[in-house]
Design an enzyme around this catalytic site. Structure first.
Site, mmCIF file in Angstrom:
data_model
loop_
_atom_site.group_PDB
_atom_site.id
_atom_site.type_symbol
_atom_site.label_atom_id
_atom_site.label_comp_id
_atom_site.label_asym_id
_atom_site.label_seq_id
_atom_site.Cartn_x
_atom_site.Cartn_y
_atom_site.Cartn_z
ATOM 1 N N GLU A 95 0.836 -1.036 -0.092
ATOM 2 C CA GLU A 95 0.004 -0.069 0.127
ATOM 3 C C GLU A 95 0.966 1.203 0.145
ATOM 4 O O GLU A 95 0.624 2.313 -0.985
ATOM 5 C CB GLU A 95 -0.783 0.080 1.395
ATOM 6 C CG GLU A 95 -2.119 -0.659 1.153
ATOM 7 C CD GLU A 95 -3.117 -0.624 2.375
ATOM 8 O OE1 GLU A 95 -4.260 -1.300 2.512
ATOM 9 O OE2 GLU A 95 -2.584 -0.024 3.188
ATOM 10 N N GLY A 227 -17.370 49.305 -9.866
ATOM 11 C CA GLY A 227 -18.241 49.030 -11.371
ATOM 12 C C GLY A 227 -19.547 48.934 -10.876
ATOM 13 O O GLY A 227 -19.897 49.153 -10.075
ATOM 14 N N GLY A 229 -23.536 48.186 -10.665
ATOM 15 C CA GLY A 229 -24.193 46.990 -9.942
ATOM 16 C C GLY A 229 -24.604 45.816 -11.113
ATOM 17 O O GLY A 229 -24.923 46.161 -12.358
ATOM 18 N N GLY A 230 -24.359 44.640 -10.692
ATOM 19 C CA GLY A 230 -24.525 43.602 -11.578
ATOM 20 C C GLY A 230 -23.701 43.186 -12.608
ATOM 21 O O GLY A 230 -23.625 42.122 -13.343
ATOM 22 N N GLY A 232 -20.499 42.062 -12.145
ATOM 23 C CA GLY A 232 -19.975 40.817 -11.608
ATOM 24 C C GLY A 232 -18.750 40.972 -10.587
ATOM 25 O O GLY A 232 -17.933 40.015 -10.572
#
Length: 503
Positions: A95, A227, A229-230, A232
């Site tokens: 093993e 940046g 909104g939305g 990323g």
């Protein structure tokens, strides 16, 4: 802390898919009913680890079974419990040799426990290991290479950093340390198991972050991502955090909402543990952060920050953190980064047309590109979204498995009533303006689209009676106006209505 395309941390390649998180290698007669069973039970209690443990009490056959070989090859980590009679078992030695062969020792995937044995005895095969190999040398006199391979495997595992139970107050304390270490090793593979095909356009953004993070530098860095909104920001920050957090002593992803003392407790919980109750107010929290984290390599992500107040009390100065620390701040307001003294920053811009269409298609069709009969309508929705990831995902999801008639109906309705998810996200920046700034913004949005820049400034200054440059800059800093103001309403960039994001 590489964010490029390396297999361990990169985005371009998927993380390895292991069948098992941990392979347990142990000598049954030494530890099966004691230490190993207790360790296995604790791993199982976490309910997140897949652990392979061979429960057979009797070793059948001269070498390990194909099932064990496969289990080793398909395991992320191996915990090797080296006990006095470990080397007397040819199964254990086979093993171990397979584990060494399958797992690069430099990757720290092999975790040895020296249970009632000295690492030097394992390395040089002394004491009970010498007795075991004296018998192996006779039994396998016709297969000396096998014995050499076993000896080499023991030397390699003995050179690895492991645990000696004698250095801990109790067995339970040792097991707690081992499980924590396993969690630290396994968690990155869980965090990176994202649906990567849905994060369109992420590679370029990760490269930008890699340059700013500069993992090789020992200084303390504050990095801003700003940046609209939305666009990323949270997605990027979360992805970066989950790729690199395991390189830090303390790592927390903080949403800048709620009582400040709760954020203090979140940051300090890893250090203070049961003493976290001592943080009962903002002052105590700030004092503990300055005292406890100054010698720690820290990663903090402050998401969606809208004022400097919390940031100043949680991460007020570089001297509060140890070398190599990284503090990442996301915000809609560029000016906030300046006021907080964050010099390293970049604007997260919208997706280009090709990436926008691909992201929209993932949501609307579960494919990279639109179905042919929906192509032109898809382009209309993509044009409406203006490269905003939130808008592309929201619109695409709402259109999934709808027919052409429904698509046309939704497109027409958007001209009259904006999608509430998109609108509410964008409106947050508008709500942060004062009354005068809101009035000027709405004037621009409703009355001056397509008007030459100089003429707009002239009209606004005539109407309001003062130089509006500061209002203009605030709107740009809050991502409500695109910075194409300096070439405002220049239709050559293909945007035409670039004056306002809420228009």
């Amino acid at each position: 802390m590489d964010l490029s395309t390396s297999p361990s941390l990169g985005w371009a390649e998927s993380p390895p898919r292991w069948t098992f998180d941990i392979f347990l290698s142990f000598r049954g007669e030494d530890t099966r009913r004691g230490f190993t069973s207790h360790l296995y039970r604790e791993l199982e209690l976490w309910q997140v680890f897949k652990t392979f443990k061979d429960d057979r009490a009797i070793e059948i056959g001269a070498s390990i079974s194909p099932k064990l070989v496969s289990a080793i090859e398909q395991s992320h980590l191996a915990i090797v419990v080296l006990s006095p009679n470990y080397a007397s078992s040819t199964w254990c030695l086979d093993e171990l040799a397979k584990i060494i062969e399958s797992m690069e020792t430099g990757d720290e995937r092999i975790l040895p426990v020296f249970f009632d044995v000295d690492p030097s005895d394992v390395r040089h095969q002394r004491s009970s290991f010498a007795e075991a190999f004296a018998k192996h040398e006779v039994k396998f006199s016709n297969d000396t290479e096998k014995v050499k391979r076993w000896r080499a495997a023991l030397r390699e595992v003995a050179d690895l950093t492991g645990w000696d139970p004698k250095e801990y107050k109790s067995e339970s304390e040792l097991i707690e340390v081992i499980v924590k270490r396993v969690w630290e090793k396994v968690l990155p593979t869980i965090a990176l198991s994202y649906p990567i095909d849905k994060l369109v356009g992420i590679d370029f953004r990760l490269r930008q972050m890699r340059l700013l993070l500069a993992a090789e530098e020992k200084d303390v860095r504050f990095i801003g991502i700003w940046g609209m909104g939305g666009v990323g920001k949270t997605t990027l920050a979360r992805l970066v955090f989950e790729k690199i957090f395991h390189h830090f002593d303390v790592a927390e992803f903080l949403v800048d909402h709620g009582p400040l003392v709760n954020l203090h407790k979140q940051v300090l919980s890893q250090i203070l543990k049961e003493n976290i109750s001592h943080v009962w107010d903002e002052y105590k929290g700030t004092c503990f952060i300055r005292k406890c984290l100054s010698n720690k390599k820290v990663l903090l992500v402050f998401d969606d920050v809208d004022s400097c107040d919390h940031l100043e009390k949680l991460a007020g100065h570089k001297s509060w953190f140890g070398e190599g620390s990284r503090i990442i701040v996301t915000t809609r307001d560029k000016r906030l980064l300046t006021e907080c003294g964050i010099e390293l920053s970049f604007e997260l811009v919208r997706l280009n047309d090709n990436n926008a269409l691909e992201l929209f298609s993932h949501k609307a069709f579960k494919k990279d590109q639109p179905v042919e009969e929906f192509l032109e309508l898809s382009k209309c929705f993509v044009d409406y979204a203006k490269g905003l990831p939130l808008a592309l995902k929201t619109l695409g999801s709402s259109l999934y498995q709808r027919n052409l008639e429904e698509w046309n109906s939704i497109l027409e309705s958007l001209k009259r009533i904006p999608n509430p998810t998109i609108f509410d996200s964008l409106k947050l920046s508008y709500d942060s303006l004062n009354d005068l700034q809101q009035k000027i913004f709405l004037d621009i949005a409703f009355f001056y689209k397509g008007v030459e820049k100089g003429r707009v400034i002239q009209l606004l200054e005539y109407c309001y009676g003062f130089n509006i440059i500061i209002v203009r800059n605030v709107l740009i800093e809050k991502s409500l106006l695109i910075k194409c103001w300096d070439a405002w309403f220049d239709t050559r960039n293909g945007m035409g209505n670039c004056s306002s994001r809420l228009s």
